[in-house]
Design an enzyme around this catalytic site. Sequence first.
Site, PDB file in Angstrom:
ATOM      1  N   ARG A 198      46.645  37.856  25.188  1.00 48.54           N
ATOM      2  CA  ARG A 198      46.354  36.420  25.336  1.00 48.54           C
ATOM      3  C   ARG A 198      45.385  35.916  24.286  1.00 48.54           C
ATOM      4  O   ARG A 198      45.353  34.715  23.994  1.00 48.54           O
ATOM      5  CB  ARG A 198      45.859  36.115  26.752  1.00 48.54           C
ATOM      6  CG  ARG A 198      46.977  36.157  27.789  1.00 48.54           C
ATOM      7  CD  ARG A 198      46.453  35.932  29.189  1.00 48.54           C
ATOM      8  NE  ARG A 198      45.600  37.021  29.615  1.00 48.54           N
ATOM      9  CZ  ARG A 198      46.022  38.168  30.183  1.00 48.54           C
ATOM     10  NH1 ARG A 198      47.305  38.326  30.411  1.00 48.54           N
ATOM     11  NH2 ARG A 198      45.172  39.108  30.509  1.00 48.54           N
ATOM     12  N   GLU A 213      37.955  50.114  35.161  1.00 47.71           N
ATOM     13  CA  GLU A 213      37.484  50.367  36.529  1.00 47.71           C
ATOM     14  C   GLU A 213      38.194  51.603  37.095  1.00 47.71           C
ATOM     15  O   GLU A 213      37.579  52.483  37.687  1.00 47.71           O
ATOM     16  CB  GLU A 213      37.766  49.134  37.381  1.00 47.71           C
ATOM     17  CG  GLU A 213      36.844  49.016  38.560  1.00 47.71           C
ATOM     18  CD  GLU A 213      37.091  47.733  39.324  1.00 47.71           C
ATOM     19  OE1 GLU A 213      37.762  46.835  38.784  1.00 47.71           O
ATOM     20  OE2 GLU A 213      36.642  47.667  40.473  1.00 47.71           O
TER      21      GLU A 213
HETATM   22  P1  AMP Z   1      37.491  43.360  30.460  1.00 48.27           P
HETATM   23  O1  AMP Z   1      37.675  44.517  29.538  1.00 48.27           O
HETATM   24  O2  AMP Z   1      37.196  43.767  31.865  1.00 48.27           O
HETATM   25  O3  AMP Z   1      36.491  42.345  29.945  1.00 48.27           O
HETATM   26  O4  AMP Z   1      38.887  42.655  30.583  1.00 48.27           O
HETATM   27  C1  AMP Z   1      39.262  41.844  29.603  1.00 48.27           C
HETATM   28  C2  AMP Z   1      40.751  41.658  29.492  1.00 48.27           C
HETATM   29  O5  AMP Z   1      41.433  41.695  30.752  1.00 48.27           O
HETATM   30  C3  AMP Z   1      40.962  40.316  28.890  1.00 48.27           C
HETATM   31  O6  AMP Z   1      41.898  40.501  27.851  1.00 48.27           O
HETATM   32  C4  AMP Z   1      41.501  39.466  30.001  1.00 48.27           C
HETATM   33  O7  AMP Z   1      42.623  38.760  29.546  1.00 48.27           O
HETATM   34  C5  AMP Z   1      41.915  40.417  31.112  1.00 48.27           C
HETATM   35  N1  AMP Z   1      41.337  40.111  32.442  1.00 48.27           N
HETATM   36  C6  AMP Z   1      40.475  40.874  33.139  1.00 48.27           C
HETATM   37  N2  AMP Z   1      40.180  40.349  34.329  1.00 48.27           N
HETATM   38  C7  AMP Z   1      40.856  39.189  34.394  1.00 48.27           C
HETATM   39  C8  AMP Z   1      40.965  38.150  35.376  1.00 48.27           C
HETATM   40  N3  AMP Z   1      40.304  38.200  36.547  1.00 48.27           N
HETATM   41  N4  AMP Z   1      41.743  37.094  35.100  1.00 48.27           N
HETATM   42  C9  AMP Z   1      42.410  37.031  33.922  1.00 48.27           C
HETATM   43  N5  AMP Z   1      42.366  37.967  32.969  1.00 48.27           N
HETATM   44  C10 AMP Z   1      41.601  39.044  33.186  1.00 48.27           C
END
Ligand code: AMP
Length: 176
Positions: free
Chosen positions: A64, A101
């Site tokens: 995205r 996670e």
């Molecule tokens: P993180 O590594 O946990 O910061 O996750 C980031 C990636 O996961 C990003 O590319 C987001 O598009 C996606 N992502 C994680 N959690 C969500 C959420 N609750 N809603 C939408 N996209 C998420």
Amino acid sequence: MDQATIQRIKTAIRDVPDFPKPGILFKDITPVLSDPTLFRAAVDLFAERHRQSGVQKVAAIDARGFFFASALCDRLGLGLIPVRKQGKLPYKTYELSYDLEYGSSTVAVHQDAFVPGERVVLVDDLLATGGTASAAARLIERAGGKVLEIDFLVELAFLKGRDKLKGYPIFAPVVF
Ligand code: AMP
């Protein structure tokens, strides 16, 4: 950018419960993409920051992040470097694994993506735990780039992703 426009973007983001797995409240940015006024406003948020920032390349996180980063590159006349999931990039890559996670994931970038010392802004749609962006930023540095800033449209502040990105300036206009 005025707060009313940021609020309009925030209101358009759709909550999807239990996607992609039970317990996750997914923030769906596709209503922002499909509305031409909001999509342009979202890209404006990034473009306003980087007209004078001295950035030389935009790197974007699979998948995205690509939407916003490619429009930003077109707006500013900059090249785009995709940071992709393992196995997607065809040429020689640097790769980095990081913990999720549950389990782990690996991101990759082409070894020749950056001229040494090139100033890079990293773009993704959303900051959650920060693990993906942290790995992507370290990978960019390994490939010779210098990360000026990491930009997200959305931040889930309660997940404290900024803690994983200490040392990098963060921009995230829409906060939940
Ligand atoms: P993180 O590594 O946990 O910061 O996750 C980031 C990636 O996961 C990003 O590319 C987001 O598009 C996606 N992502 C994680 N959690 C969500 C959420 N609750 N809603 C939408 N996209 C998420």
